[in-house]
Design a protein around this motif. Structure first.
Motif, short mmCIF file in Angstrom:
data_model
loop_
_atom_site.label_atom_id
_atom_site.label_comp_id
_atom_site.label_asym_id
_atom_site.label_seq_id
_atom_site.Cartn_x
_atom_site.Cartn_y
_atom_site.Cartn_z
N PHE A 161 -12.10 35.81 -25.96
CA PHE A 161 -13.38 36.47 -26.17
C PHE A 161 -14.52 35.45 -26.14
CE2 PHE A 161 -10.52 39.40 -28.59
CZ PHE A 161 -10.66 40.49 -27.74
N PRO A 162 -15.68 35.81 -25.58
CA PRO A 162 -16.85 34.93 -25.70
C PRO A 162 -17.21 34.78 -27.19
CG PRO A 162 -17.26 36.70 -24.12
CD PRO A 162 -15.96 37.02 -24.79
N LYS A 163 -17.95 33.73 -27.50
CA LYS A 163 -18.24 33.41 -28.89
C LYS A 163 -18.97 34.53 -29.64
CE LYS A 163 -19.90 29.48 -31.37
NZ LYS A 163 -21.13 28.70 -31.45
N HIS A 164 -19.81 35.27 -28.96
CA HIS A 164 -20.62 36.27 -29.66
C HIS A 164 -19.90 37.61 -29.81
CE1 HIS A 164 -21.30 36.98 -25.41
NE2 HIS A 164 -21.73 38.19 -25.68
N ILE A 165 -18.68 37.69 -29.33
CA ILE A 165 -17.94 38.96 -29.40
C ILE A 165 -17.11 39.00 -30.68
CG2 ILE A 165 -16.07 40.31 -28.34
CD1 ILE A 165 -18.86 40.50 -26.96
N MET A 166 -17.22 40.12 -31.39
CA MET A 166 -16.44 40.28 -32.62
C MET A 166 -15.53 41.52 -32.51
SD MET A 166 -19.11 39.25 -35.67
CE MET A 166 -17.76 39.01 -36.86
N ALA A 167 -14.71 41.68 -33.54
CA ALA A 167 -13.75 42.79 -33.56
C ALA A 167 -14.41 44.14 -33.32
CB ALA A 167 -13.02 42.80 -34.90
N ILE A 180 -6.23 38.88 -28.74
CA ILE A 180 -5.99 39.51 -30.04
C ILE A 180 -5.21 38.54 -30.95
CG2 ILE A 180 -4.79 41.42 -31.22
CD1 ILE A 180 -7.22 42.43 -29.71
N LYS A 181 -4.26 37.83 -30.37
CA LYS A 181 -3.49 36.85 -31.17
C LYS A 181 -4.39 35.78 -31.75
CE LYS A 181 0.84 35.69 -30.49
NZ LYS A 181 1.52 36.59 -31.41
N GLU A 182 -5.49 35.52 -31.08
CA GLU A 182 -6.41 34.47 -31.57
C GLU A 182 -7.35 34.97 -32.66
OE1 GLU A 182 -8.17 32.89 -27.99
OE2 GLU A 182 -6.26 32.03 -27.36
N LEU A 183 -7.32 36.27 -32.95
CA LEU A 183 -8.20 36.80 -34.00
C LEU A 183 -7.65 36.49 -35.39
CD1 LEU A 183 -8.99 40.44 -32.76
CD2 LEU A 183 -10.42 38.41 -32.51
#
Ligand code: SF4
Lengths: 436, 186
Positions: free
Chosen positions: A177-183, A211-214
Motif C-alpha cells: 500500500f502507498p504510505k497514505h493508504i490506511m485500512a 494485508i500481511k504487512e498490516l
C-alpha cells in the motif's frame, strides 16, 4: 474442489462443532468460546436468559461470558444509567470473571478493541457478540460474528448456537500500500465495489502480501467493516503479526489454532487488487458503499471532524491523525475520542516528533473526552459530539446511514484517520497524500 | 402462527437499516416493562427520511403522532432490509408497532436471524420486485401455505419464496421452544 478441502472459516467451524469436515451451506451447532455483550444489548439478553432458563439460572461458563459496557457511558440519560446497573448486578450475581464495569478502574471502553487488548481473541475459536461489529475479531484468524439478544441469551445458557456455514469471498491485495493508504481505504474500496449487501451471509476474507504487512489494529479495522458489506464474518489468517500481538495479552495456558485454508478450498469469489494503485476513499452520505475518492471531492465542504470509534479510535488511528495535525490548527470543530483506556493512556506516551499525541491534539484545537462509543452511534441527546442538526461530518467511524450520529438531517462522510485529519485542517474533503 | 396474514401495506425502499428502524437514542427502554416497551412501537421506523416514508410518495409516518401502534401491519421492502447493527430492538420495535409480516427482496443476515429466532414475525423474500406491485395503504393478504400475496386493493397476486426450514422455528414460537421441542435443551 476435492472432498475434504476447507476454507479457514470452515475449519474453525468444523472444530467448534466437533466434526472433521463441514462445508458451506450446512447448518451446524457450534460451541462458543466467548459470548460478549455490552450495555445496550446486555439488559435485553439477560432478561431473555432469565425468562427462558429461570431466575436462578447460571451462565454456561463464568470465564466465557464477557461484558464490556461502552455505548452509553457519559450521559445523564436515566435509562442508560439503569442499563449499566442491570449488567453490573448481573455480573456480580453470576460472579463473572470478566466484567469491565463503567466508572470503575476496570472500565475499558469500546468492546471490540477491549476484547483484543484484554486477550479474549483466540485464533481458531468462535466468538459471538451482541454487536454487529463483533466481526472485528476475525482479524485474529477466528470466527467472530454479531447476533441478537435471543440468540445471545441462548448462548448464555447453553454455550451453543446454530450457524449456517458461510461461503467465503476472498480479497487478495498484491504488492504494497502507498504510505497514505490506511485500512479504512481498503475496506471502503471493496464495499464500494460490492455494495452493502454484496457479501450477505458470507465470509469476507482478506489476504495477500499487503494485508500481511498490516498491523493488528489495521487488520481489525478491515474486518470490522465486513458487516458493512453484509458479511457474516471478516477474516484474516493468523500469522506472526498475530502471535506477537497476543504474546503479552493472552494467558499462558491458552492454546490457539492457526488454521490455513486447503489449497483446493472452494471460494465464492476470488478477487485480486493492486495495493500500490489504491487511493484515499471517502464514503459519501448516506451509505458506506457510496464510494468517492478524496482527490475528486476537494470541493465538498465539511463543518465537523470526528476521530474515534472501533474503526478510528485506536492508537494507530490517533497517531495517523496526529502526524497530520502536528503544529497545525484545525479549521472546523474536531473531536477526538480514544476507543479504550489503554489508547487514552498511550496518547500520553506515543509521540510524533517528540510531542505526545495529546499535546498535538490540544495545540491543534481538538476537543477530547473519555473512551466510549460516544457519537459514533448518536445515542442519548447529551452524548459528546452527537449531531443535532444539519452538520456535515467527516468521520473515522464505520456507518453513515441517516441518523447514525444523532440527527437524521446530518450528513456523514466516512474516511481514514489521515483523510479526516487533513480535511479538518481545510474544512473541505482533503486528500492526505501531500500531508504524510 | 396463522397461515393467512392480512393487513395494510407500508412500502419502503432498499437498504432500510436498523438506525432508521429504531434510532439508537431509543435503545434504552425496558422491553419487559409494559409501559416502556410501547415506546419501541412509537419510534419504529422514525428515522426513515421523509421522502421515503411510505412509497411511492413518501411523507406518511409509519406511526402517526401520539400513537404507539401503526396503521400498517405488512411491510414491503427492497434489497438488504434491516442492514446495520445487530440490535434485536429493530424487529422488536416493528412487532410492537403491530407488524405481522415483512416481504422484502432480500435481508441483512442478523436482522433476518433475529426476526426468526426471536419469533417476531415471518420475514418473507420475494422473487419479484414488490415495490412496483404495492402502494402504501393497499390492503394485502398473505397465504403462507401457497406462498402468495394478494394485493386486494389493486386485484393482483404475486408469489414469494417459501420460508424453508426456518419455518419450524417460527411455528414453535422462537429458538428456545424449537430447541426444547428438538430435545436440544431441557
Ligand atoms: S464505536 Fe461505534 S461501531 Fe464501534 S462498537 Fe461502538 S457504536 Fe459500535
Amino acid at each position: 474442489m476435492q472432498f475434504g478441502s476447507m476454507t479457514i472459516t470452515e475449519k474453525i467451524l468444523a472444530k467448534a462443532s466437533g466434526q472433521s469436515f463441514v462445508q458451506a451451506g450446512q447448518n451446524i451447532w457450534v460451541d462458543a468460546n466467548i459470548l460478549m455483550t455490552h450495555d445496550v444489548c446486555g439488559p435485553g439478553t439477560i432478561a431473555i436468559f432469565k425468562k427462558k432458563f429461570g431466575q436462578d439460572a447460571r451462565v454456561f461458563h463464568k470465564d466465557k461470558v464477557v461484558i464490556i459496557p461502552d455505548h452509553y457511558i457519559y450521559t445523564e440519560d436515566k435509562y442508560a444509567r439503569r442499563n449499566l446497573k442491570i449488567i453490573r448486578d448481573f455480573a456480580e450475581e453470576q460472579d463473572l470473571t470478566y466484567f469491565y464495569g463503567a466508572f470503575t478502574d476496570k472500565y475499558k471502553g469500546v468492546c471490540h478493541i477491549a476484547l483484543a487488548q484484554e486477550g479474549h481473541n483466540i485464533p481458531g475459536t468462535v466468538l459471538f457478540g451482541t454487536d454487529s461489529h463483533t466481526c472485528t475479531s476475525g482479524a485474529f484468524g477466528m470466527f467472530a460474528t454479531g447476533i441478537g439478544n435471543t440468540d445471545a441469551a441462548f448462548v448464555m445458557g447453553t454455550g451453543k448456537l446454530w450457524v449456517k456455514v458461510p461461503e467465503t469471498m476472498k480479497f487478495i491485495f498484491n504488492g504494497t500500500f502507498p504510505k497514505h493508504i490506511m485500512a479504512k481505504d481498503i475496506i471502503l474500496e471493496i464495499i464500494g465495489d460490492y455494495t452493502v449487501a454484496g457479501a450477505t451471509y458470507r465470509t469476507m476474507e482478506f489476504a495477500g502480501q499487503a494485508i500481511k504487512e498490516l498491523s493488528m489494529e489495521e487488520r481489525m479495522t478491515v474486518c470490522n467493516m465486513a458487516i458493512e458489506g453484509g458479511a457474516k464474518n471478516g477474516l484474516i489468517e493468523a500469522d506472526e503479526v498475530t502471535e506477537s500481538y497476543l504474546k503479552d495479552r493472552v494467558k499462558k495456558d491458552v492454546n490457539y489454532d492457526f488454521f490455513r485454508a486447503d489449497d483446493d478450498a472452494n471460494y465464492h469469489t476470488l478477487r485480486e487488487y493492486d495495493a500500490s494503485s489504491m487511493r484515499s476513499v471517502v464514503a459519501k452520505p448516506h451509505s458506506p458503499d457510496n464510494k468517492g475518492y478524496a482527490d475528486e471531492m476537494q470541493d465538498v465542504e465539511v463543518d465537523r471532524a470526528y476521530i474515534g470509534s472501533c474503526t478510528g479510535g485506536k492508537i494507530t488511528d490517533l497517531k495517523a491523525a496526529a502526524v497530520i495535525l502536528e503544529d497545525k490548527k484545525v479549521a472546523i470543530d474536531t473531536f477526538v475520542v480514544p476507543a479504550t483506556r489503554e489508547v487514552e493512556s498511550d496518547m500520553d506516551k506515543v509521540k510524533v516528533n517528540g510531542k505526545t499525541l495529546r499535546e498535538i491534539f490540544i495545540k491543534a484545537g481538538c476537543a477530547m473526552t473519555d473512551p466510549s462509543c460516544a457519537a459514533c452511534l448518536g445515542g442519548p441527546k447529551d452524548t459528546f459530539a452527537r449531531t443535532q442538526g444539519l452538520e456535515r461530518v467527516i468521520s473515522t467511524t464505520n456507518r453513515n446511514f441517516p441518523g447514525r450520529m444523532g440527527s437524521k438531517k446530518a450528513s456523514i462522510y466516512l474516511a481514514s484517520p489521515y483523510t479526516v485529519a487533513a480535511s479538518a485542517l481545510v474544512g473541505r474533503v482533503t486528500d492526505p497524500k501531500e500531508y504524510v | 402462527m396463522d397461515s393467512i396474514i392480512e393487513g395494510k401495506v407500508y412500502v419502503l425502499g432498499d437498504n432500510i437499516d436498523t438506525d432508521q428502524i429504531i434510532p439508537a437514542e431509543h435503545l434504552v427502554y425496558d422491553c419487559n416493562d409494559d409501559q416502556e416497551r410501547k415506546m419501541y412501537g412509537k419510534y419504529a421506523l422514525s428515522s426513515v427520511p421523509e421522502g421515503q416514508q411510505g412509497l411511492p410518495d413518501g411523507q406518511i409516518p409509519f406511526v402517526s403522532e401520539g400513537s404507539y401502534v401503526s396503521d400498517f401491519q405488512i411491510i414491503v421492502g427492497g434489497d438488504n432490509f434491516g442492514c446495520g447493527s445487530s440490535r434485536e430492538h429493530a424487529p422488536f420495535a416493528l412487532r410492537e408497532a403491530g407488524v405481522k409480516a415483512i416481504i422484502a427482496k432480500s435481508y441483512a443476515r442478523i436482522f433476518f436471524r433475529n426476526s426468526v429466532d426471536g419469533g417476531f414475525y415471518p420475514p418473507f423474500d420475494s422473487k419479484e420486485d414488490l415495490l412496483s406491485f404495492f402502494e402504501t395503504g393497499d390492503q394485502a393478504r398473505i397465504d403462507m401455505k401457497k406462498s402468495v400475496v394478494e394485493n386486494i386493493t389493486q386485484g393482483k397476486v404475486c408469489s414469494f419464496n417459501p420460508l424453508g426450514e426456518i419455518i419450524e422455528i417460527l411455528e414453535s414460537g422462537d429458538l428456545f421452544s424449537y430447541a426444547r421441542k428438538k430435545g436440544l435443551i431441557k
